[in-house]
Design a protein around this motif. Sequence first.
Motif, PDB file in Angstrom:
ATOM      1  N   TRP A 271       0.829  -1.203   0.000  1.00 25.16           N
ATOM      2  CA  TRP A 271       0.000   0.000   0.000  1.00 25.16           C
ATOM      3  C   TRP A 271       0.866   1.258   0.000  1.00 25.16           C
ATOM      4  N   LEU A 272       1.926   1.272   0.803  1.00 26.30           N
ATOM      5  CA  LEU A 272       2.818   2.441   0.847  1.00 26.30           C
ATOM      6  C   LEU A 272       3.527   2.652  -0.485  1.00 26.30           C
ATOM      7  N   THR A 273       3.940   1.573  -1.123  1.00 31.56           N
ATOM      8  CA  THR A 273       4.610   1.680  -2.424  1.00 31.56           C
ATOM      9  C   THR A 273       3.686   2.239  -3.474  1.00 31.56           C
ATOM     10  N   VAL A 274       2.472   1.731  -3.545  1.00 31.32           N
ATOM     11  CA  VAL A 274       1.495   2.226  -4.524  1.00 31.32           C
ATOM     12  C   VAL A 274       1.169   3.685  -4.247  1.00 31.32           C
ATOM     13  N   ARG A 275       0.985   4.016  -2.985  1.00 33.01           N
ATOM     14  CA  ARG A 275       0.652   5.396  -2.612  1.00 33.01           C
ATOM     15  C   ARG A 275       1.777   6.366  -2.995  1.00 33.01           C
ATOM     16  N   ARG A 276       3.030   5.948  -2.778  1.00 34.26           N
ATOM     17  CA  ARG A 276       4.174   6.803  -3.110  1.00 34.26           C
ATOM     18  C   ARG A 276       4.298   7.008  -4.622  1.00 34.26           C
ATOM     19  N   GLN A 277       4.020   5.975  -5.399  1.00 32.09           N
ATOM     20  CA  GLN A 277       4.182   6.072  -6.850  1.00 32.09           C
ATOM     21  C   GLN A 277       3.050   6.827  -7.532  1.00 32.09           C
ATOM     22  N   THR A 278       1.891   6.935  -6.887  1.00 32.37           N
ATOM     23  CA  THR A 278       0.775   7.620  -7.526  1.00 32.37           C
ATOM     24  C   THR A 278       0.705   9.103  -7.151  1.00 32.37           C
ATOM     25  N   ARG A 279       1.646   9.573  -6.371  1.00 30.89           N
ATOM     26  CA  ARG A 279       1.660  11.007  -6.031  1.00 30.89           C
ATOM     27  C   ARG A 279       2.092  11.835  -7.192  1.00 30.89           C
TER      28      ARG A 279
END
Length: 158
Positions: free
Chosen positions: A150-158
Amino acid sequence: MNGYFDELAVLLRERGVPAERVASTIEELSAFAEEGSGDPEEEFGPVAAFAEQLAPDGWEPCGTWFQYAYFKRPGAASVGPAAELHAPPPAPERRTFFSRRFYLLVAAVVALCVLAVVLIGISLVKGGVDGTGFVIGAAVGAAGVLVAFWLTVRRQTR
């Protein structure tokens, strides 16, 4: 040297491959063809298509890191602004790229996890082991993986 390699040498020189690299490439390819069927067209395909593969638009490898290969344009350092690309390649459509090896690794990990669950389940059914520790450990591990994802996806979609 036969006509195939003569034509290949001409095509490579026309595409800007240095003469010493052309000579060594032709020497290696002719030795390879002699070991095989002897017919270079059968071994490598049509000469024009093969020359395209061997002379990739002035890019040359400059390093690797694990499975990643890095390329550079040698003219950019020595020629300066004259080495500018007139038509730069299009930007990639995706941000991340997963190789077949990555998917194979994921499949192997999933298979091992399923095997572990099945083996623990069999031992629980037979009554030989208390499975509380396994269940708690599996839940914590799964939660950790989900949070990291979840953290990886959240960081990449910023």
